[in-house]
Write a protein that holds these residues in place. Structure first.
Motif, PDB file in Angstrom:
ATOM      1  N   ILE A   4       0.860  -1.178   0.000  1.00  0.00           N
ATOM      2  CA  ILE A   4       0.000   0.000   0.000  1.00  0.00           C
ATOM      3  C   ILE A   4       0.897   1.229   0.000  1.00  0.00           C
ATOM      4  O   ILE A   4       1.705   1.410   0.918  1.00  0.00           O
ATOM      5  N   ASN A   5       0.764   2.041  -1.030  1.00  0.00           N
ATOM      6  CA  ASN A   5       1.518   3.292  -1.108  1.00  0.00           C
ATOM      7  C   ASN A   5       0.710   4.386  -0.434  1.00  0.00           C
ATOM      8  O   ASN A   5      -0.359   4.752  -0.919  1.00  0.00           O
ATOM      9  N   LEU A   6       1.233   4.882   0.677  1.00  0.00           N
ATOM     10  CA  LEU A   6       0.547   5.926   1.436  1.00  0.00           C
ATOM     11  C   LEU A   6       1.301   7.243   1.304  1.00  0.00           C
ATOM     12  O   LEU A   6       2.534   7.248   1.236  1.00  0.00           O
ATOM     13  N   PRO A   7       0.579   8.369   1.331  1.00  0.00           N
ATOM     14  CA  PRO A   7       1.260   9.656   1.400  1.00  0.00           C
ATOM     15  C   PRO A   7       2.103   9.713   2.684  1.00  0.00           C
ATOM     16  O   PRO A   7       1.745   9.111   3.703  1.00  0.00           O
ATOM     17  N   LYS A   8       3.206  10.451   2.623  1.00  0.00           N
ATOM     18  CA  LYS A   8       4.107  10.551   3.772  1.00  0.00           C
ATOM     19  C   LYS A   8       3.368  10.976   5.040  1.00  0.00           C
ATOM     20  O   LYS A   8       3.611  10.436   6.117  1.00  0.00           O
ATOM     21  N   VAL A   9       2.455  11.924   4.936  1.00  0.00           N
ATOM     22  CA  VAL A   9       1.765  12.419   6.130  1.00  0.00           C
ATOM     23  C   VAL A   9       0.932  11.313   6.789  1.00  0.00           C
ATOM     24  O   VAL A   9       0.831  11.261   8.027  1.00  0.00           O
ATOM     25  N   ILE A  10       0.365  10.395   6.006  1.00  0.00           N
ATOM     26  CA  ILE A  10      -0.397   9.297   6.603  1.00  0.00           C
ATOM     27  C   ILE A  10       0.552   8.273   7.221  1.00  0.00           C
ATOM     28  O   ILE A  10       0.287   7.759   8.311  1.00  0.00           O
ATOM     29  N   THR A  11       1.670   8.003   6.556  1.00  0.00           N
ATOM     30  CA  THR A  11       2.676   7.119   7.149  1.00  0.00           C
ATOM     31  C   THR A  11       3.158   7.690   8.484  1.00  0.00           C
ATOM     32  O   THR A  11       3.270   6.967   9.475  1.00  0.00           O
ATOM     33  N   ASP A  12       3.418   9.006   8.508  1.00  0.00           N
ATOM     34  CA  ASP A  12       3.840   9.667   9.754  1.00  0.00           C
ATOM     35  C   ASP A  12       2.763   9.573  10.824  1.00  0.00           C
ATOM     36  O   ASP A  12       3.056   9.353  12.008  1.00  0.00           O
ATOM     37  N   LEU A  13       1.506   9.742  10.428  1.00  0.00           N
ATOM     38  CA  LEU A  13       0.379   9.669  11.363  1.00  0.00           C
ATOM     39  C   LEU A  13       0.284   8.274  11.986  1.00  0.00           C
ATOM     40  O   LEU A  13       0.141   8.140  13.209  1.00  0.00           O
ATOM     41  N   ILE A  14       0.390   7.241  11.166  1.00  0.00           N
ATOM     42  CA  ILE A  14       0.301   5.863  11.664  1.00  0.00           C
ATOM     43  C   ILE A  14       1.484   5.540  12.571  1.00  0.00           C
ATOM     44  O   ILE A  14       1.309   4.930  13.634  1.00  0.00           O
ATOM     45  N   THR A  15       2.670   5.986  12.193  1.00  0.00           N
ATOM     46  CA  THR A  15       3.855   5.771  13.038  1.00  0.00           C
ATOM     47  C   THR A  15       3.667   6.435  14.397  1.00  0.00           C
ATOM     48  O   THR A  15       3.934   5.827  15.440  1.00  0.00           O
ATOM     49  N   ALA A  16       3.189   7.684  14.391  1.00  0.00           N
ATOM     50  CA  ALA A  16       2.949   8.399  15.653  1.00  0.00           C
ATOM     51  C   ALA A  16       1.901   7.684  16.494  1.00  0.00           C
ATOM     52  O   ALA A  16       2.056   7.532  17.713  1.00  0.00           O
ATOM     53  N   GLN A  17       0.821   7.212  15.838  1.00  0.00           N
ATOM     54  CA  GLN A  17      -0.233   6.503  16.566  1.00  0.00           C
ATOM     55  C   GLN A  17       0.305   5.226  17.195  1.00  0.00           C
ATOM     56  O   GLN A  17       0.052   4.943  18.363  1.00  0.00           O
ATOM     57  N   ASP A  18       1.062   4.469  16.426  1.00  0.00           N
ATOM     58  CA  ASP A  18       1.571   3.186  16.922  1.00  0.00           C
ATOM     59  C   ASP A  18       2.618   3.357  18.020  1.00  0.00           C
ATOM     60  O   ASP A  18       2.858   2.429  18.790  1.00  0.00           O
ATOM     61  N   LYS A  19       3.213   4.560  18.119  1.00  0.00           N
ATOM     62  CA  LYS A  19       4.170   4.865  19.198  1.00  0.00           C
ATOM     63  C   LYS A  19       3.497   5.624  20.344  1.00  0.00           C
ATOM     64  O   LYS A  19       4.154   6.018  21.299  1.00  0.00           O
TER      65      LYS A  19
END
Length: 110
Positions: A4-19
């Motif tokens: 799944i190719n996600l925009p950087k901002v969504i990847t950053d959002l998911i990383t922040a959520q998971d941390k």
């Protein structure tokens, strides 16, 4: 497994959520952004950060992307959310509107 190719901002959002990093989560949004979740609006970065910190403490939610579609400045992420809430895991739709590489609005629905 599907990539799944996600925009950087969504990847950053998911990383922040998971941390469970509410400050980094809020940094993915514009200053006047709006989040709608569980029947409530959360307006602006400060309120979004506070809401995310409260839900992190209550639910320990992590997100697994399943599908992503983009239509201009709009994006729809279908993701599995799991945590300490009843019915976990659950598949939710995250409806995004973008502005200047950040999230202008996020509406989370079933």
């Amino acid at each position: 497994m599907k990539t799944i190719n996600l925009p950087k901002v969504i990847t950053d959002l998911i990383t922040a959520q998971d941390k469970f990093d509410s400050a980094a989560y809020a940094d993915c949004f514009t200053e006047k952004a709006r989040v709608f979740d569980e029947g409530k609006d959360h307006m602006g970065k400060v309120e979004i950060e506070n809401w995310n910190a409260e839900t992190n403490a209550k639910y320990n939610t992590v997100v697994k992307p399943l599908n992503y579609e983009e239509h201009g400045k709009l994006g729809i992420l279908t993701a599995e959310s799991s945590g300490t809430f009843p019915g976990s895991p659950i598949v939710l739709r995250h409806n995004f509107e973008f502005e200047d590489g950040l999230i202008k609005s996020l509406r989370i629905t079933l």
